[in-house]
Structure formats: structure tokens, C-alpha cells
Write an enzyme that holds these catalytic residues in place. Structure first.
Site, mmCIF file in Angstrom:
data_model
loop_
_atom_site.group_PDB
_atom_site.id
_atom_site.type_symbol
_atom_site.label_atom_id
_atom_site.label_comp_id
_atom_site.label_asym_id
_atom_site.label_seq_id
_atom_site.Cartn_x
_atom_site.Cartn_y
_atom_site.Cartn_z
ATOM 1 N N PRO A 58 0.802 -1.216 0.000
ATOM 2 C CG PRO A 58 -0.972 -1.564 1.486
ATOM 3 C CD PRO A 58 0.339 -2.142 1.054
ATOM 4 C CD GLU A 59 3.358 3.039 -4.201
ATOM 5 O OE1 GLU A 59 3.504 4.224 -4.542
ATOM 6 O OE2 GLU A 59 3.669 2.083 -4.933
ATOM 7 C CG HIS B 122 -1.599 -14.638 6.031
ATOM 8 N ND1 HIS B 122 -0.789 -15.712 6.336
ATOM 9 C CD2 HIS B 122 -1.929 -14.785 4.718
ATOM 10 C CE1 HIS B 122 -0.618 -16.458 5.256
ATOM 11 N NE2 HIS B 122 -1.312 -15.926 4.261
ATOM 12 N NE ARG C 78 7.378 -9.786 1.784
ATOM 13 C CZ ARG C 78 7.990 -9.031 0.894
ATOM 14 N NH1 ARG C 78 7.326 -8.560 -0.134
ATOM 15 N NH2 ARG C 78 9.254 -8.731 1.028
#
Length: 285
Positions: free
Chosen positions: A2-3, A92, A112
Site C-alpha cells: 500500500p502506497e 494471516h 509477510r
DNA sequence: CGGTTACCCTGGATGC
DNA sequence: TGCATCCAGGGTAACC
């Protein structure tokens, strides 16, 4: 991943669901992501608090809790994201908010585990933490401020645009898109850009970011999703990112993929014709 | 100090 | 099919 546009999309999706609501409980299922706070303290601080506001600061998601209950900061980084709707518990899950008066949950997931979750006692503390590593927001920075900041670094313009300390919100995708729109080679030394070139960058930044926000961000390789599980639509409007070998939308030249100094491991895409690297003037022989 | 690199993680895609 | 390798939207610590 995400930016700024993806984080803004998350915030816009979360706000109507969370603003004004009481968090019955918070459950940290992966303490590894916590910063400067233990799971016990985080859960204790959040339990029973009312969410006053949901906002974005750079690439941070910020929840303000009413009644001096503090500030929650969540950084999705590469693979973090929120889920509002899911038939079952998603994969996750690192943090779960339970909302008072309903079965609804808000999940923060991050495969991650590069994301971060923090809690600060008040606005000032959160602001100090943000300021330590961030400059002005990419959607708010003024032309003169941007020009001054770029003058101070000898790095390439792309690493400079991605430096959150210079301006906050731009990452690898939108740096490439902004530089294409501005017609500048990613390795041009930032401090040597002309004011006209900085002006083009300054104009391109809100253009690109707002177009991406309108499209609800970029989904590549089915990674990022909106809080409702939908794909972002910026893919298809992007000019260079992930378009290696495809024709430039302006001139038809094949888009090049490369790696540049200062961004080890990160891919860079550009059009070699529209984004020429100026060569020294050659003397007549 | 400024710029560059190593490293933090994990899972999906790709290649043999 | 199985296994090794490569790759990824971010960010920071350490190094030269």
C-alpha cells in the site's frame, strides 16, 4: 504494497464502519508486529474505547480514540490490509477489532509480517513518531517546499520521491507513474532538476495520486484489496509500472524494466524515449 | 553526513 | 509432482 492511494482507500472504507463505534475488544494474534507496546497493554488500552476518527498520515492508518484513550497507528507496509467482510476468518490475521453491539469484526491481515502496529498516548506522541521519519504529505506539499527538499539530495529523483522523509506517501509504483507523467528519467540527480522540471513533478504528483484514489488503488498479482475485498482499478490506467516490453501509451516505444542505484532490489519502469536521461553536450569534432 | 546495502518476513509464481 | 530459486507495493539499521 500500500502506497498513499491504497491507504487512503482503506481509510475511506474503514471510516464509515468505525467512526463513532465502540471497540468491545482488540485481539493481537501476532505480537511480532507491535512496536513500543505489549499485546497486553495494547488490548487493555483499546478495550471499550470509542473510535473518534480514522485518518491517513503518509502511508499510516491512524485511529484516534475518544476520551484520551490514545492513538492507534497501523502501517500496512508491503502486504498489510484490512478486511471488513469475510465469510470466515481470513488468512494471516494479526489483529482483530470486535465492534460493540454486533458480530462485526475488523481484521488486519499481513502475510509477510512486515507491517507494524503501535499505540501512542496522545496526538502529540503520535505526531512526534511520525515526524521522526516523515516529511509533508505528498498531497499537501507546496512547490517551494518540494523544490527546497529536492535540492538537498544528490540521489536520483526516484529514490528521492520514495524517501518518506522528503515527502510522505509515494512508493515504488507511483514514483514511476509520476516520473513518466513529468517526462523525467528516474536517475536524474534530484538536486540538478530545473525549477520547470520540479514544477512538472509537483503537478504530476496530485494528478497521479488522485487518479489512483479514484480507482481505489492498484491491485497487482491479486495482493492488495479494498476493505470490502475488491480489486483496485488503477491497473489498466498505469502508464509504466509492470508494463515491461509493452508499448508506451504516448510514443509506442517499449517500456523498460531496470534496477537503479539507491533502490536495491526494487524494479523501475520507464519509457526510454519519453524519459530521456540528458547526455552531456557533445562537442563537434 | 549523505548515499548505499543488507536484512527483516512469507507465499505465490516460475523453472528445472 | 517435487524442489530450488526468484520475486514483491516498505522501511530501518548499519556500513562506507
Amino acid at each position: 504494497m500500500p502506497e498513499l492511494p491504497e491507504v487512503e482507500t482503506m481509510v475511506r472504507g474503514l471510516r464509515p464502519v468505525l467512526a463513532g463505534r465502540v471497540l468491545r475488544a482488540a485481539k493481537v494474534s501476532d505480537p511480532f508486529l507491535l512496536q513500543d507496546v505489549t499485546a497486553e497493554e495494547f488490548e487493555r488500552r483499546v478495550r471499550g474505547a470509542t473510535v473518534q476518527g480514522v485518518a491517513r498520515r503518509g502511508k499510516w492508518v491512524v485511529f484516534t480514540l475518544a476520551g484520551q484513550r490514545g492513538i492507534i497507528v497501523i502501517q500496512p507496509r508491503m502486504t498489510g490490509g484490512f478486511w471488513l467482510v469475510a465469510p470466515d476468518r481470513p488468512d494471516h490475521v494479526r489483529l482483530t477489532f470486535e465492534l460493540d453491539g454486533s458480530d462485526q469484526r475488523v481484521w488486519f491481515c499481513d502475510n509477510r509480517r512486515l507491517g507494524r502496529i503501535a499505540w501512542y498516548p496522545d496526538e502529540e506522541a503520535a505526531e512526534r513518531a511520525f515526524g521522526r521519519s516523515h516529511g509533508p504529505d505528498a498531497l499537501e506539499i507546496g512547490l517551494d517546499d518540494l523544490a527546497t527538499r529536492l535540492k538537498r539530495t544528490r540521489r536520483g529523483i526516484k529514490p528521492a520521491l520514495m524517501d518518506q522523509k522528503i515527502l510522505a506517501g509515494i512508493g515504488n509504483i507511483y514514483a514511476d507513474e509520476v516520473l513518466f507523467r513529468a517526462g523525467l528519467h528516474p536517475e536524474r540527480p534530484a538536486h540538478r532538476l530545473t525549477i520547470a522540471e520540479v514544477r512538472r513533478i509537483h503537478a504530476a504528483i496530485p494528478e497521479i495520486l488522485n487518479e489512483a484514489i479514484a480507482a481505489e488503488g492498484s491491485t497487482f498479482d491479486r495482493n492488495y484489496r479494498t476493505v470490502l475485498g475488491e480489486e483496485g482499478g488503477f491497473l489498466g490506467q498505469n502508464a509504466v509500472y509492470s508494463r515491461k516490453g509493452l508499448p508506451c501509451t504516448v510514443c509506442g516505444e517499449a517500456i523498460v524494466k531496470t534496477r537503479i542505484a539507491g533502490l536495491i532490489g526494487r524494479p523501475t519502469y520507464f519509457c526510454p524515449k519519453c524519459q530521456r536521461k540528458p547526455t552531456r553536450k557533445r562537442r563537434k569534432t
